[in-house]
Scaffold this motif. Structure first.
Motif, PDB file in Angstrom:
ATOM      1  N   PRO A 337       0.806  -1.232   0.000  1.00 44.24           N
ATOM      2  CA  PRO A 337       0.000   0.000   0.000  1.00 44.24           C
ATOM      3  C   PRO A 337       0.831   1.270   0.000  1.00 44.24           C
ATOM      4  O   PRO A 337       0.475   2.255  -0.658  1.00 44.24           O
ATOM      5  CB  PRO A 337      -0.833  -0.135   1.278  1.00 44.24           C
ATOM      6  CG  PRO A 337      -0.854  -1.603   1.569  1.00 44.24           C
ATOM      7  CD  PRO A 337       0.457  -2.135   1.105  1.00 44.24           C
ATOM      8  N   GLN A 338       1.951   1.286   0.738  1.00 43.87           N
ATOM      9  CA  GLN A 338       2.770   2.495   0.796  1.00 43.87           C
ATOM     10  C   GLN A 338       3.394   2.802  -0.554  1.00 43.87           C
ATOM     11  O   GLN A 338       3.458   3.959  -0.980  1.00 43.87           O
ATOM     12  CB  GLN A 338       3.859   2.342   1.860  1.00 43.87           C
ATOM     13  CG  GLN A 338       4.705   3.601   2.052  1.00 43.87           C
ATOM     14  CD  GLN A 338       3.870   4.800   2.458  1.00 43.87           C
ATOM     15  OE1 GLN A 338       3.145   4.741   3.441  1.00 43.87           O
ATOM     16  NE2 GLN A 338       3.963   5.901   1.699  1.00 43.87           N
ATOM     17  N   LEU A 339       3.842   1.767  -1.263  1.00 41.25           N
ATOM     18  CA  LEU A 339       4.428   1.977  -2.583  1.00 41.25           C
ATOM     19  C   LEU A 339       3.386   2.522  -3.558  1.00 41.25           C
ATOM     20  O   LEU A 339       3.681   3.402  -4.379  1.00 41.25           O
ATOM     21  CB  LEU A 339       5.022   0.671  -3.110  1.00 41.25           C
ATOM     22  CG  LEU A 339       5.686   0.717  -4.486  1.00 41.25           C
ATOM     23  CD1 LEU A 339       6.775   1.780  -4.544  1.00 41.25           C
ATOM     24  CD2 LEU A 339       6.249  -0.654  -4.842  1.00 41.25           C
ATOM     25  N   VAL A 340       2.157   2.026  -3.480  1.00 38.68           N
ATOM     26  CA  VAL A 340       1.087   2.548  -4.334  1.00 38.68           C
ATOM     27  C   VAL A 340       0.863   4.024  -4.022  1.00 38.68           C
ATOM     28  O   VAL A 340       0.720   4.857  -4.933  1.00 38.68           O
ATOM     29  CB  VAL A 340      -0.217   1.760  -4.137  1.00 38.68           C
ATOM     30  CG1 VAL A 340      -1.359   2.427  -4.896  1.00 38.68           C
ATOM     31  CG2 VAL A 340      -0.053   0.321  -4.617  1.00 38.68           C
ATOM     32  N   SER A 341       0.834   4.373  -2.745  1.00 39.54           N
ATOM     33  CA  SER A 341       0.641   5.769  -2.353  1.00 39.54           C
ATOM     34  C   SER A 341       1.765   6.649  -2.885  1.00 39.54           C
ATOM     35  O   SER A 341       1.520   7.756  -3.393  1.00 39.54           O
ATOM     36  CB  SER A 341       0.561   5.863  -0.822  1.00 39.54           C
ATOM     37  OG  SER A 341       0.395   7.199  -0.404  1.00 39.54           O
ATOM     38  N   ASP A 342       2.997   6.148  -2.799  1.00 39.48           N
ATOM     39  CA  ASP A 342       4.142   6.916  -3.307  1.00 39.48           C
ATOM     40  C   ASP A 342       4.026   7.112  -4.821  1.00 39.48           C
ATOM     41  O   ASP A 342       4.310   8.209  -5.336  1.00 39.48           O
ATOM     42  CB  ASP A 342       5.451   6.194  -2.987  1.00 39.48           C
ATOM     43  CG  ASP A 342       5.751   6.160  -1.490  1.00 39.48           C
ATOM     44  OD1 ASP A 342       5.126   6.939  -0.729  1.00 39.48           O
ATOM     45  OD2 ASP A 342       6.603   5.346  -1.078  1.00 39.48           O
ATOM     46  N   ALA A 343       3.619   6.068  -5.524  1.00 45.96           N
ATOM     47  CA  ALA A 343       3.484   6.165  -6.970  1.00 45.96           C
ATOM     48  C   ALA A 343       2.368   7.128  -7.358  1.00 45.96           C
ATOM     49  O   ALA A 343       2.502   7.923  -8.308  1.00 45.96           O
ATOM     50  CB  ALA A 343       3.228   4.781  -7.560  1.00 45.96           C
TER      51      ALA A 343
END
Length: 486
Positions: A337-343
């Motif tokens: 989820p954090q990587l999706v948010s960063d992207a």
């Protein structure tokens, strides 16, 4: 006018997954009750779809649908999640008078404190409704079945397909048994359990050793044996009742027991054919790229979410990035989820540097350095095309597609298996233009993709559902049951 209670907890637990399954995993996938449950799943290839069809054909029957929930397989269910579900179900059961109870269960559910959660559920339900109210259940084929169920249930049925495309039909079979018992017939159970944990690679219903046993089961079924079910068990669920089982319902005990013994012996005779060896990721990639033209799949079953994988192990992705592939490739998928948010914050087309995989634990390898772009951001919602769970809604949360060279990497906020074509359509991926589809998947992938792929190659990588059971810290499964067969 028969009135029945219905409750559902469908969850398969991998004892070696790096994270427990929280309440939010259930509430985010399926958390429904009452008329809304029947309306949502009407016409779908699911147990609740089967229930709705059963009731539609019997207007003199009615049902109170208590809390129904499911989650993708994962680590043991958090105790607070189980309590939230059970407290609602218990209150509903205690507050009504029932002609029968239908439970939609998996059979390989574990909680943080209970290694036989499905058995515990049935004991609890029986304690509330008493000894004379009929209870039937439907189970996944990979259930770890306890012989104690013979004295607790009045009927049961299992999926007869793997990949599982007959969930609705399984519910209808269980409900047909309930109808017989409600109308005054008594059914008798025969259960025979085998002391061996088997890998599920060779358990598909189309061909192989388990397909042959299913054929024997079909030949036995008839008026005296209204349901003849077999279970492969779930190898990574650390339960005292892990392993294959024959579970038969008959009009008399002796006939049911004899049929169960025959099926158990048929499985035992085929033990050597359930053994499996797989290439490592590099050799698997070589085999995949050498396959005939068209879409070829390279599967990583050790981190398969439908075996309780975390969709976080990095080994296959590392192999793909290091190979600097010159063919169009899709990797499905990472749950981060954090990587999706960063992207999403960077935006489509923006450059992105990240470390991929190894978010939950480094036990299966360190993260993979990534440098590329954000190719696409989605809302994460689609309807399954099927055949598995056709028509059912799926919510991945927000998702991202990352791109480096010819490699697209799908990242999701929620963990849902990438086994339906709509998963890829959501992300703007035209699989007719893709040469290599690397996927954290196993047998269920074949339901929709066997005919789409020129070849399907499975490889062995570190992960919570890896091949070598002897390296895993079991507490409840006897060591002798874990030795490989074949």
């Amino acid at each position: 006018m028969p009135h029945i209670a219905v409750a559902r907890l469908w969850f398969e637990a991998n004892s070696f997954a790096p994270e427990p399954a929280p309440l939010e995993a259930f509430q985010g996938r399926e958390w429904t009750a009452g008329d809304a449950a029947l309306a949502t799943y009407r016409g779908t290839a699911t147990e609740l779809g089967g229930l709705e069809a059963f009731l539609a054909e019997r207007p003199h029957w009615s049902a109170t649908v208590l809390r129904c929930t499911s989650a993708q397989p994962g680590g043991p269910m958090e105790d607070r999640a189980f309590a939230a579900w059970w407290d609602e179900v218990a209150e509903g059961l205690a507050g009504g008078e029932w002609d029968g109870v239908y439970l939609s269960l998996h059979g390989a559910c574990l909680t943080e404190s209970e290694p036989q959660a499905d058995l515990a559920i049935i004991r609890l339900v029986r304690g509330i409704v008493g000894p004379s109210t009929p209870i039937v259940a439907s189970f996944d084929f990979h259930a770890n079945i306890s012989p104690e169920l013979a004295g607790l249930l009045d009927g049961a049925s299992a999926y007869r397909t793997y990949p599982h495309t007959d969930m609705a039909e399984c519910a209808l079979r269980a409900l047909a048994l309930l109808e017989r018992v409600v109308e005054g017939e008594r059914l008798h159970a025969g259960i025979v359990k085998l002391p061996q944990v088997l890998h599920s690679f060779h358990m598909r219903h189309q061909a192989g050793p388990m397909a042959e046993v299913w054929e024997i089961a079909r030949s036995l079924e008839g008026p005296a044996l209204p349901d003849v079910s077999i279970f492969g068990g779930f190898a990574w669920g650390d339960s005292p009742t892990a392993g294959p089982t024959a579970f038969v319902w008959g009009t008399d005990h002796a006939t049911a027991r004899a049929a169960a013994r025959q099926l158990a012996e048929a499985i035992r005779e085929r033990f050597p054919r359930f053994g499996v060896t797989l290439p490592g990721t590099e050799e698997g990639l070589e085999r995949a790229l050498a396959a005939p033209p068209g879409l070829v799949a390279l599967l990583d079953p050790a981190d398969n979410p439908l075996s309780g994988g975390a969709c976080d192990t990095p080994e296959l992705l590392r192999t793909l990035i290091q190979a600097d592939l010159q063919v169009e490739t899709v990797f499905a998928f990472l749950h981060d989820p954090q990587l999706v948010s960063d992207a999403a914050r960077a935006g489509e087309g923006a450059p992105l540097q990240a470390r991929l995989g190894g978010r939950t634990t480094s036990d299966f390898g360190p993260p993979v350095p990534f440098e590329g772009i954000v190719q696409k951001i989605t809302h994460g919602k689609f309807l399954n095309e099927g055949p598995m769970e056709a028509g059912a809604p799926v919510d991945l949360g927000q998702t991202a597609v990352l791109r480096t060279g010819k490699l697209s990497i799908i990242v999701t906020s929620r963990k849902e298996a990438a086994v339906d074509p709509a998963f890829f359509s959501l992300h703007g991926i035209d699989l007719t233009q893709v040469r290599l589809l690397a996927n954290k998947a196993k047998n269920h992938f074949r339901a929709a993709f066997q005919a789409r792929c020129s070849a399907i190659v499975e490889c062995d990588a570190p992960g919570p559902a890896a091949l070598d059971l002897l390296r895993l810290p079991f507490r409840y499964v006897p060591e002798a049951w874990r030795h490989p067969v074949g």
